[in-house]
Design an enzyme around this catalytic site. Sequence first.
Site, PDB file in Angstrom:
ATOM      1  CE  LYS A   1      -0.500  -0.312   5.003  1.00  0.00           C
ATOM      2  NZ  LYS A   1      -1.022   0.503   6.056  1.00  0.00           N
TER       3      LYS A   1
ATOM      4  CE1 TYR B   1      13.658  31.325   2.923  1.00  0.00           C
ATOM      5  CE2 TYR B   1      13.772  28.959   2.649  1.00  0.00           C
ATOM      6  CZ  TYR B   1      13.517  30.216   2.137  1.00  0.00           C
ATOM      7  OH  TYR B   1      13.125  30.348   0.839  1.00  0.00           O
TER       8      TYR B   1
HETATM    9  C1  LIG Z   1      -3.723  -4.032   8.568  1.00  0.00           C
HETATM   10  C2  LIG Z   1      -2.264  -3.986   8.285  1.00  0.00           C
HETATM   11  N1  LIG Z   1      -1.600  -5.142   8.126  1.00  0.00           N
HETATM   12  C3  LIG Z   1      -0.270  -5.162   7.871  1.00  0.00           C
HETATM   13  C4  LIG Z   1       0.453  -4.002   7.777  1.00  0.00           C
HETATM   14  C5  LIG Z   1       1.950  -4.065   7.537  1.00  0.00           C
HETATM   15  O1  LIG Z   1       2.593  -3.684   8.715  1.00  0.00           O
HETATM   16  P1  LIG Z   1       4.179  -3.507   8.796  1.00  0.00           P
HETATM   17  O2  LIG Z   1       4.538  -2.494   7.771  1.00  0.00           O
HETATM   18  O3  LIG Z   1       4.402  -2.980  10.181  1.00  0.00           O
HETATM   19  O4  LIG Z   1       4.784  -4.843   8.533  1.00  0.00           O
HETATM   20  C6  LIG Z   1      -0.187  -2.778   7.953  1.00  0.00           C
HETATM   21  C7  LIG Z   1       0.591  -1.532   7.886  1.00  0.00           C
HETATM   22  O5  LIG Z   1       0.271  -0.486   8.323  1.00  0.00           O
HETATM   23  C8  LIG Z   1      -1.590  -2.765   8.210  1.00  0.00           C
HETATM   24  O6  LIG Z   1      -2.252  -1.616   8.384  1.00  0.00           O
END
Ligand SMILES: Cc1ncc(COP(=O)(O)O)c(C=O)c1O
Length: 365
Positions: free
Chosen positions: A35, A260
Amino acid sequence: MSRQTQAIIHADALLQNFKTLAYTAKQSQSMAVIKADAYGHGAVNVARILQHVSSRFAVAIMEEAVALREAGITAPIVVLEGAHQAKECEMAWQYNCILVMHCTEQLQWMQKCEAHKRPHIWLKVDSGMHRLGFPLEHIAQIVEQHQVLITKETTLVTHFASADDPDNDFTQTQMSAFKKSVASLSMPVSLANSPASVNWPSTQAQWNRLGIGIYGGKVTTAEPSESPDSAHLPHLLPAMTLRSSIIALRDIPANESVGYGQTWRATKPSKIATVAIGYADGYPRHCPNGTPVLIRGQRASLVGRVSMDMITIDVTHINNVSVGDVVELWGENISISEVAQHAGTIDYELMTRISSRVPRIVRYQ
Ligand SMILES: Cc1ncc(COP(=O)(O)O)c(C=O)c1O
């Protein structure tokens, strides 16, 4: 010469990290969480690199899944937030996605979907994080009431609040409560993200959802030197090197300020390098004086505020430093966790914030 600001994506590191984590969870199947554009690494790039080792992928929302399909990725995709509107149910079926449903409204949308156009679903259970999911005490009833939507594929999912901390037994509390409430259901389960898989191996179940670990980010708050159990910690490689180059150099006398707000002042005659990266590229504006970078194999410090397109570095101690020299912001030599600590944030945020202005260049070795 074109601007040398790039995120180098190391294909071998992604593959090796995935295999390392999957190998430590031999009883489970592991899927790569890609994602948020694969945590900034480029979702299509990462899916292409991992498609022969990760039999599925996970994304947050349907739009991310559709983009992967349009790029030719064929593995089933788990959509972690499920449907955001009714029409996404049929879309998920059409695009071979599995929706993780977390509320009754989503299940009602599914029931209205023509039976032969229903996608597989998973069910999210809230075991204590209190963000998404059906309450523990309702899950058995939800399953019973929605038998028409349940298939062999339907997996019960939960997510941990503090799995990166091996000293915080809330993970154990969540896991026990979850297991108790689903014991009668004999359905597959998915509990572990990468920190849980590493710090709490007993959370490894049918499916592990691996995100930060495959990108080489920090999966534990345990320091290797502090933790007697640290021998089990996997060796993960940084999958991204963020780099740029020096575009200007100047000598300034003692007492002159830089940048800045004049937040840094030279205590002695100093050489200042201007580097072509700024907060518009995703380099955090919160990085304070002293945040490390690497130039000519030597660490050097950020001085002055991060601007939109540039930063300034004290290179007084680096011999022969020149315009055009490569600057590593994070990667193989400067750990992203160290920069995150300076910026008061976490690896995840730094990775995901690299902007579209920065080309991702995939390297295969
Ligand atoms: C529902 C869910 N599963 C798995 C993951 C993967 O987690 P990680 O990146 O800590 O391995 C995430 C990441 O935010 C998540 O929201």
